[in-house]
Design an enzyme around this catalytic site. Sequence first.
Site, short mmCIF file in Angstrom:
data_model
loop_
_atom_site.label_atom_id
_atom_site.label_comp_id
_atom_site.label_asym_id
_atom_site.label_seq_id
_atom_site.Cartn_x
_atom_site.Cartn_y
_atom_site.Cartn_z
N GLU A 160 0.79 -1.23 0.00
CA GLU A 160 0.00 0.00 0.00
C GLU A 160 0.83 1.29 0.00
OE1 GLU A 160 -4.08 -1.71 2.04
OE2 GLU A 160 -2.94 -0.20 3.11
N GLU A 209 -5.25 -8.53 0.73
CA GLU A 209 -5.92 -8.15 1.97
C GLU A 209 -7.40 -7.96 1.69
OE1 GLU A 209 -4.56 -4.80 4.28
OE2 GLU A 209 -2.45 -5.33 4.00
#
Length: 438
Positions: A171, A346
């Site tokens: 991320e 995720e």
Amino acid sequence: MTDSLARLAGAFGPDFTWGVSTASYQIEGAVAEDGRTPSVWDTFCQRPGAVLGGDTGEVACDHYHRYAEDVALMAGLGVDAYRFSFAWPRIVPHGGRVEPRGLDFYDRLVDALLAAGIEPVPTLFHWDTPQWVDDLGGWWERSTADRFADYVAVVADRFADRISRWITLNEPAMVTMLGHGLGTHAPGEARGFDALTTAHVQLLAHGRAVQALRAAGVGSIGVANNHTPVWRADDSEAVREAAEIYDAVHNRLFADPLLLGTCPLGVIPDDDLAVIAQPLDWYGVNYYNPTLIGPPADDLPFSLLDIEGYARNDFGWPLVPAGLTELLVGMQERYGDALPPIMITENGGSFGEEPDASGRVPDQRRIDQLATHLVALRAAQDAGVDVRGYFHWSLLDNFEWAEGYRQRFGLVHVDYATQRRTPKDSYHWYRELIGTHR
């Protein structure tokens, strides 16, 4: 078998990868043991008011000492793979020397996983920049990309013989926006759109890392990017333009350079794009919810609005399973043949159920979240998207960054006072689902 299990039983086939995810600073603890020196998160946690309740990752889930227990929990769950992260400041602490005790810890972890029949899938950077690297300029300085590549080369040299599938960054959009744009995450810099420089350097670090991994003989490399469907509050020109800007900042700035070798905002030089756009073997998607965009406000070219009409998790995020289908199908349409096979690296939610009097943790809301999002994932596959695995976030309740220990994402409940682990109902549901694919 419950209706949700019956609907999903065997639906993904025998070759689909089932996994769970964690991150080093969120679970390991032992922040000053065996040569580890501080990360930016250790420093950020010391700022008054920076983290809810003054919480820190000093102990977290004590995974550094309890990893064998956690591997046994994964073996009981029946997962194929475990996504964890190497702690850069544990392996290359202050001064830039390599710390053998840090590498030794991951040796023990990797060997335990392999002995249990679980594939290790490490992330090389999951937000815990060494403080000494940040002191030298951190993600503002392109030299950090070279330091990162040096660290990656050390880790690859140690583990490439036992680990086949690797993730470079987690991320980078959140590191840029929250850590350097808004200042709500470490290192706590609120520099607005100037923070796009840190996106450039992280992506360059990714490219350098891929080169280092390939040089070590690694054959399966991906990245884990946070993506969100961008919804418009209305069809006005102002909102359309605002949504396009937000999509560029959150999604395309971190996917276009990797997959197309282009940059939607023009912040990356062409020479660096050539390094960034190293071929990937798969692409990791982290999905939690869509983002609703309104017209410019508060000196920003967009505004972030609440999404109404959906149930929410305890973080306040709307639960929109169809957003996952929308996201994946949209990525396939945008990138076409440039999009490699996808792994969901995720997906999950914060649901705070505690053990009842019998010791059971009845977290039906998490089961519902899991089931509905897996149905949405299957719908994306039916629409032609090549998705090959799913890693639930997270194995354990853990340190949830600026939210401290209030938010619980785990399939396993952790009593932070005693470190007692208790598998929740969702753990047993996920285990049964995985078993239908064997």
